[in-house]
Design a protein around this motif. Sequence first.
Motif, short mmCIF file in Angstrom:
data_model
loop_
_atom_site.label_atom_id
_atom_site.label_comp_id
_atom_site.label_asym_id
_atom_site.label_seq_id
_atom_site.Cartn_x
_atom_site.Cartn_y
_atom_site.Cartn_z
N ASP A 291 0.83 -1.13 -0.01
CA ASP A 291 0.15 0.04 -0.02
C ASP A 291 1.05 1.37 0.11
O ASP A 291 0.46 2.21 0.52
N ALA A 292 2.01 1.15 -0.74
CA ALA A 292 2.99 2.31 -0.49
C ALA A 292 2.46 3.69 -1.19
O ALA A 292 2.76 4.93 -0.75
N PHE A 293 1.49 3.45 -2.03
CA PHE A 293 0.89 4.51 -2.74
C PHE A 293 -0.47 4.92 -2.29
O PHE A 293 -1.15 5.31 -2.95
N ASN A 294 -0.63 4.30 -0.99
CA ASN A 294 -2.17 4.48 -0.56
C ASN A 294 -3.19 3.69 -1.34
O ASN A 294 -4.44 4.25 -1.26
N ASN A 295 -2.80 2.68 -2.01
CA ASN A 295 -3.92 2.00 -2.79
C ASN A 295 -4.37 2.81 -3.90
O ASN A 295 -5.30 2.54 -4.70
N GLU A 296 -3.83 4.11 -4.45
CA GLU A 296 -4.14 4.78 -5.49
C GLU A 296 -3.60 4.25 -6.60
O GLU A 296 -2.48 3.92 -6.71
N LYS A 297 -4.45 4.53 -7.76
CA LYS A 297 -3.89 4.21 -9.01
C LYS A 297 -3.71 5.50 -9.67
O LYS A 297 -4.26 6.62 -9.75
N ASN A 298 -2.89 5.51 -10.98
CA ASN A 298 -2.63 6.48 -11.83
C ASN A 298 -2.10 7.77 -11.10
O ASN A 298 -2.48 8.79 -11.69
N VAL A 299 -1.37 7.51 -10.04
CA VAL A 299 -0.75 8.55 -9.60
C VAL A 299 0.68 8.57 -10.02
O VAL A 299 1.16 7.77 -10.76
N ASN A 300 1.30 9.94 -9.92
CA ASN A 300 2.56 10.01 -10.44
C ASN A 300 3.96 10.02 -9.74
O ASN A 300 3.73 10.78 -8.69
N VAL A 301 4.65 9.11 -9.98
CA VAL A 301 5.69 8.90 -8.92
C VAL A 301 7.12 9.06 -9.82
O VAL A 301 7.43 8.88 -10.77
N LEU A 302 8.02 9.53 -8.81
CA LEU A 302 9.40 10.10 -9.34
C LEU A 302 10.24 8.94 -8.47
O LEU A 302 9.95 8.87 -7.10
N LEU A 303 11.23 8.49 -9.06
CA LEU A 303 12.17 7.36 -8.40
C LEU A 303 13.49 8.14 -8.21
O LEU A 303 14.16 8.83 -9.24
N ILE A 304 14.20 8.37 -6.94
CA ILE A 304 15.36 8.82 -6.81
C ILE A 304 16.58 7.98 -6.04
O ILE A 304 15.83 7.24 -5.05
N ASP A 305 17.47 8.12 -6.67
CA ASP A 305 18.68 7.31 -5.89
C ASP A 305 19.84 8.38 -6.33
O ASP A 305 19.90 9.26 -6.95
N ASP A 306 20.72 8.03 -5.36
CA ASP A 306 22.11 8.81 -5.35
C ASP A 306 23.02 8.68 -6.64
O ASP A 306 23.72 9.39 -7.24
N ILE A 307 23.04 7.47 -7.00
CA ILE A 307 23.84 6.86 -8.13
C ILE A 307 23.34 5.73 -8.81
O ILE A 307 22.70 4.77 -8.28
N ILE A 308 23.41 5.76 -10.11
CA ILE A 308 23.43 4.45 -11.28
C ILE A 308 24.44 3.98 -11.69
O ILE A 308 25.33 4.85 -12.27
N VAL A 309 24.65 2.69 -11.49
CA VAL A 309 26.28 2.11 -11.95
C VAL A 309 25.84 0.95 -12.97
O VAL A 309 25.42 1.40 -13.96
#
Length: 185
Positions: free
Chosen positions: A118-136
Amino acid sequence: MSEKNVLDENSKNILLDSIRTINDYPKPGIIFKDITTLLNNKNAFNLLMDHLEERYKSYNLDYIAGVEARGFFFASALASRLKIGFVPVRKKGKLPSTTICEKYELEYGFSEVELHLDAFNNEKNVNVLLIDDIIVSGGTAYAAANLIKKLNVNLVESCFLMNIAILDGAKKLSEISPVYCVLEI
C-alpha cells in the motif's frame, strides 16, 4: 534521457567538487563517490535541491520513491519541498507490513528490494518519481522501477545524482523509465 531543465556546467562543477572520492572502498578496485561531503555542504546541497525542485515542480508528482539508503536523503528532501509523499524502497526484510519484492542480480549473486503493498495508499494512476544517489549497473534501480510499475502507478522519471556512464545502467533503465542524471561520471 530528458533534456528539460538540465543543470548548467558551473553548477555541475560545484556539485562534483563537493563529492569526495575514496579509492579502494569498500574493497580494492572500487572508486567510491562519498556524498556525505555534498550533504554537509549547505551551498552544494541547496544548489542540488533547488535544481531538482525547479525541474520537477511542474511534473504533477504525487509521490517520490527513494532507494535505500542514500536515495532517501534526496527523495525525502525533495518530497518535502514539493509537499508530496515520500515512499521508501527498502532492502528485503526492512519493511514491517505486507510487501512486494523484486529480485535483481549483483556481480556476486542476487539481492532484493521491496515496497509496501500500500506504498501509494492504494491509489492508481498517481505520478511517481524514483530517486537514488547513483546508477552504476542499474540492477537496483531497474528492480525499484519494476516494483513501482507493479503497483499500477505512473513512473514519470527515474532521477540520479550521478551516472557511471561506462557501465550502461542508465541506458538499461531507460528501456522502462525516462532517466535523468544530474552528473555524468
